[in-house]
Design an enzyme around this catalytic site. Structure first.
Site, PDB file in Angstrom:
ATOM      1  N   LYS A   1      -6.626  10.983   4.761  1.00  0.00           N
ATOM      2  CA  LYS A   1      -7.690  11.165   3.760  1.00  0.00           C
ATOM      3  C   LYS A   1      -8.454  12.446   4.016  1.00  0.00           C
ATOM      4  CE  LYS A   1      -7.686   6.876   1.673  1.00  0.00           C
ATOM      5  NZ  LYS A   1      -7.973   5.475   1.807  1.00  0.00           N
TER       6      LYS A   1
ATOM      7  N   LYS B   1       5.373   3.233   0.560  1.00  0.00           N
ATOM      8  CA  LYS B   1       4.898   1.893   0.212  1.00  0.00           C
ATOM      9  C   LYS B   1       4.341   1.875  -1.219  1.00  0.00           C
ATOM     10  CE  LYS B   1       1.097  -1.083   1.347  1.00  0.00           C
ATOM     11  NZ  LYS B   1      -0.084  -1.365   2.126  1.00  0.00           N
TER      12      LYS B   1
ATOM     13  N   LYS C   1      -1.686   0.850  -4.861  1.00  0.00           N
ATOM     14  CA  LYS C   1      -2.527   0.769  -6.052  1.00  0.00           C
ATOM     15  C   LYS C   1      -2.772   2.139  -6.625  1.00  0.00           C
ATOM     16  CE  LYS C   1      -5.616  -1.881  -3.643  1.00  0.00           C
ATOM     17  NZ  LYS C   1      -6.831  -2.636  -3.388  1.00  0.00           N
TER      18      LYS C   1
END
Ligand code: TRP
Length: 332
Positions: free
Chosen positions: A115, A197, A200
């Site tokens: 991040k 993966k 969302k």
């Protein structure tokens, strides 16, 4: 006499839409745990605000995630379902545990490193501190087991380190939790980039299937799922797209990989993909219907989260008091 049940804690953030990955990787497995364990299933809204959320959307998503828990089969009578921000001990314990956590270990978290690459110096302090809040979630309830995906394993390790550090500094206080690894095959990958993966917040909306996607959208996304030019349904790392679809089909139907390979031998991918799509639709449609009914009944939801908050507050406050006492705070 009954032995005391082991405690399980897990949570999902009410940010974005939940995917088939959340369902097969988390929710569907949680349902199986509810008889055997004393389960706390939290909607972790404090974690969600580590990135900016639109207040109205956050409210909506929080209730939606809760409705999804219930629609997926997590029974409010058997488990503690609650909203993290309703239980102030989480924030308080996070402050305390901050003082037993090192900048260095937080800076080494893969999720934080990724991040910070994305946000640079504009990264919020909350994202840095996120694992300490997660440790508080888990340790406040004396959780023995935490069902987590592989991306959260590092956060569980730091939780264990913090617990042990506190226990060593004072005296045994926290249960040191273990990861609960769900049965194999529950890891669902991105449909467009099957080595990543399913998430969302995937950049490509065709890469995921949302639990609330209408059937025609599910069929379209599976039809467009990336495969390969081999043309054989085979469970191998060399065909990550096909492997992912096989995983999904196995978890949903129980069909073994061997039987699948036989069933689609010489048939290419068309029928295989159709069957995967139908298996997903069949699983998700009843859940979607239930979610609609549950979400329309705000009173019912309120009853559940109030009851959940009451129980969670009681249990977590006991642990918080214990922490305060050991640290040396004067009790009121
Ligand atoms: N960090 C988890 C995730 O993003 C969510 C989470 C917060 C969690 N607190 C938790 C998971 C405690 C398990 C236990 O998936």
């Amino acid at each position: 006499m009954d032995e005391k049940k082991k405690v399980i804690f897990s949570g999902i953030q009410p940010s974005g839409e939940l995917t088939l990955g959340n369902y097969l990787g988390a929710l569907k497995n949680w349902v199986k745990l509810q008889e055997e364990y004393d389960c706390y299933f939290c909607i972790v809204d404090l974690h969600a605000i580590t990135v900016r959320q639109e207040p109205k959307v956050l409210r909506q998503k929080t209730l939606e995630v809760m409705a999804l828990y219930i629609a997926a089969g997590i029974e409010p009578e058997k488990n503690t379902i609650f909203i993290q921000s309703h239980v102030s001990a989480h924030s308080e314990a996070a402050w305390l545990l901050n003082c037993y956590t090192y900048m260095g270990e937080l800076g080494r978290m893969t999720q934080f490193k990724e991040k910070s690459k994305k946000y640079g110096d504009n990264i919020g302090a909350g994202l840095f501190d996120y694992p300490v809040l997660m440790a508080s979630d888990i340790l406040l309830y004396g959780a023995d087991l935490v069902p987590v995906g592989s991306d959260q394993k590092q956060h569980l390790e730091i939780t264990r380190d913090i617990a042990e550090r506190f226990n060593n500094a004072y005296s045994p206080t926290f249960t040191v939790p273990e990861p609960y690894i769900a049965e194999s095959g529950a890891r669902v990958m991105d449909l467009q980039e099957p080595t990543k993966k399913m998430s969302k917040s995937g950049d490509n909306p065709n890469g995921n299937i949302l639990i609330l996607d209408p059937p025609e959208v599910i069929r379209k996304k599976i039809n467009r799922a990336v495969t390969d030019s081999v043309g054989i349904v085979r469970f191998t790392d060399e065909q990550p797209g096909v492997k992912n679809l096989m995983t999904i089909l196995r978890v949903l139907t129980g069909l073994s990989y061997e039987d699948m390979e036989k069933k689609y031998e010489g048939k290419g991918y068309a029928q295989f993909k159709k069957d995967v799509a139908e298996a997903i639709v069949e699983e998700l449609l009843p859940i979607q219907d239930k979610v609609k009914i549950i979400l329309a009944d705000k009173k019912y939801l309120e009853e559940i989260y109030k009851k959940g908050a009451e129980k969670a507050t009681y249990v977590s406050n006991k642990m918080l008091r214990k922490m305060q006492k050991k640290i040396g705070f004067i009790p009121v």
